[in-house]
Design a protein around this motif. Structure first.
Motif, short mmCIF file in Angstrom:
data_model
loop_
_atom_site.label_atom_id
_atom_site.label_comp_id
_atom_site.label_asym_id
_atom_site.label_seq_id
_atom_site.Cartn_x
_atom_site.Cartn_y
_atom_site.Cartn_z
N VAL A 288 5.25 3.20 -9.01
CA VAL A 288 4.48 2.87 -8.07
C VAL A 288 3.02 2.20 -8.51
O VAL A 288 2.63 1.15 -7.83
N LYS B 82 6.47 -5.74 -2.38
CA LYS B 82 6.48 -4.38 -2.61
C LYS B 82 7.46 -3.52 -1.75
O LYS B 82 7.95 -2.53 -2.28
N TYR B 83 7.64 -4.04 -0.37
CA TYR B 83 8.73 -3.29 0.40
C TYR B 83 10.27 -3.52 -0.38
O TYR B 83 10.87 -2.31 -0.40
N PHE C 77 10.03 -0.80 -3.20
CA PHE C 77 10.08 0.49 -2.58
C PHE C 77 11.45 0.89 -2.18
O PHE C 77 12.17 2.04 -2.41
N SER C 78 12.01 -0.07 -1.48
CA SER C 78 13.48 0.13 -0.95
C SER C 78 14.57 0.43 -1.86
O SER C 78 15.33 1.05 -1.75
N ILE D 236 4.19 -1.57 -8.62
CA ILE D 236 4.27 -2.08 -7.17
C ILE D 236 2.96 -2.43 -6.65
O ILE D 236 2.85 -3.36 -5.89
N CYS E 157 14.26 1.96 -4.69
CA CYS E 157 14.08 3.20 -5.43
C CYS E 157 14.34 4.19 -4.01
O CYS E 157 14.53 5.24 -4.34
N GLY E 158 14.65 4.10 -2.78
CA GLY E 158 14.61 4.82 -1.72
C GLY E 158 15.85 5.83 -1.80
O GLY E 158 15.56 6.99 -1.78
N TYR F 158 8.38 7.46 -12.17
CA TYR F 158 7.67 6.72 -10.75
C TYR F 158 6.55 6.63 -10.74
O TYR F 158 6.01 5.68 -9.77
#
Length: 318
Positions: A229, A241-242, A245-246, A232, A248-249, A225
């Motif tokens: 990050v 980017k959003y 991130f989503s 990203i 891996c949410g 991670y």
């Protein structure tokens, strides 16, 4: 205190959930409901991944294995708890206890700290997300079906070998007359504490296994991670980017839930001498976490929601 060889031990006594007859029905209904939700929820995840071709990807392949693991872990413990609550008989045979230890250890490395089998699944799932985001063009090449199967088989092999090793080490122990386990299920550390013979090798093996099989997956998840990050943050588009991130949410939610409850058990065992509080805390990540995983993945994942809607649609047409 008089000691007895393990071949003379007929069984152990597990902790009672309650002495109140009125609460017996409540606890039985609660655990039965949790077990049914866990089995049905994780089974739906497996069926959704199997039936929807859009979910035939490494991430969902690992997710279906995680769901299968959660079903097995719950089945190893909850049915025995239900029988004990209903019959008010807390006994478990020596063979049954040893069998439960082995099966639980296939899915958990150290019952008060880290879950071995789920740790490795979370690690390979984190690696899957790392490759998908940091090396998208090489994703299908790196995360090919053969590698995915090899990762799962390696996890299973290590888990089984660890469980068998601990089980064989318990077989060499002699036990005293006090055979009450201060948990709702047989757990290797608590069983070793009941032994009258020397347990130094057993304890060394447990801490070594916890450090290696618990620490390495956790380090691998953190490292993956950090790379995710970093990759990203270098993306120029905020929408990308959003989306990254989503992606891996859900996995991060499962990691946080599992490690949060596991560390909670460790902290509670360090600050309190109450065996009942420790027993309740241990149930959080061995019973509650497997039940919550399907909700996390279905509520936070659009692809999974769509696959479940298709699945329910097919079932309603039957």
């Amino acid at each position: 205190m008089e000691s007895r060889n393990h071949t003379d031990v007929s069984g152990f006594l597990l902790m009672k959930l309650t002495e109140d007859p009125e609460l017996k029905t409540i606890f039985f209904s609660l655990f039965l409901s949790m077990y049914l939700v866990t089995v049905l929820g994780n089974l739906l995840i497996i069926l959704a991944v199997t039936c929807d071709s859009h979910l035939h990807t490494p991430m969902y392949f690992f997710l279906s294995n995680l769901s299968f693991t959660d079903i097995c872990l719950s089945t190893t413990m909850i049915p025995k708890i239900l029988v004990n609550v209903q019959t008010q008989n807390q006994s478990i045979t020596y063979t049954g206890c040893l069998t439960q230890i082995c099966f639980v250890l296939i899915f958990i490395c150290f019952a008060l700290t880290f879950v071995l089998w789920e740790n490795f699944l979370l690690l390979v799932m984190a690696y899957d997300r790392y490759v998908a985001i940091c090396h998208p063009l090489r994703y299908t090449v790196i995360m090919n079906p053969r590698l995915c199967i090899q990762l799962i088989l390696l996890s299973l092999f290590i888990s089984t070998a660890d469980a068998l090793l601990h089980g064989l080490m318990v077989l060499r122990l002699s036990f005293c007359t006090d055979l009450e386990i201060p948990l709702f299920f047989c757990e290797v550390v608590q069983v070793i504490k009941l032994a009258c013979s020397d347990t130094l090798i057993n304890n060394i093996l447990i801490y070594l296994a916890a450090g290696v099989f618990g620490g390495i997956p956790l380090f691998g998840i953190i490292f993956s991670y950090i790379q995710i990050v970093s990759s990203i943050l270098r993306m120029p588009s905020s929408s990308r980017k959003y989306k990254a991130f989503s992606t891996c949410g859900s996995h991060l939610s499962v990691v946080s839930l599992f490690y949060g409850t596991a560390f909670g058990v460790y902290i509670s065992s360090a600050v309190t001498d109450s065996s009942r509080k420790i027993a309740v805390a241990s149930m959080m990540y061995t019973v509650v976490t497997p039940m919550m995983n399907p909700f996390i993945y279905s509520l936070r994942n659009k692809d999974m929601k769509g696959a479940l809607r298709k699945l329910f649609g097919r079932i309603s047409l039957l």
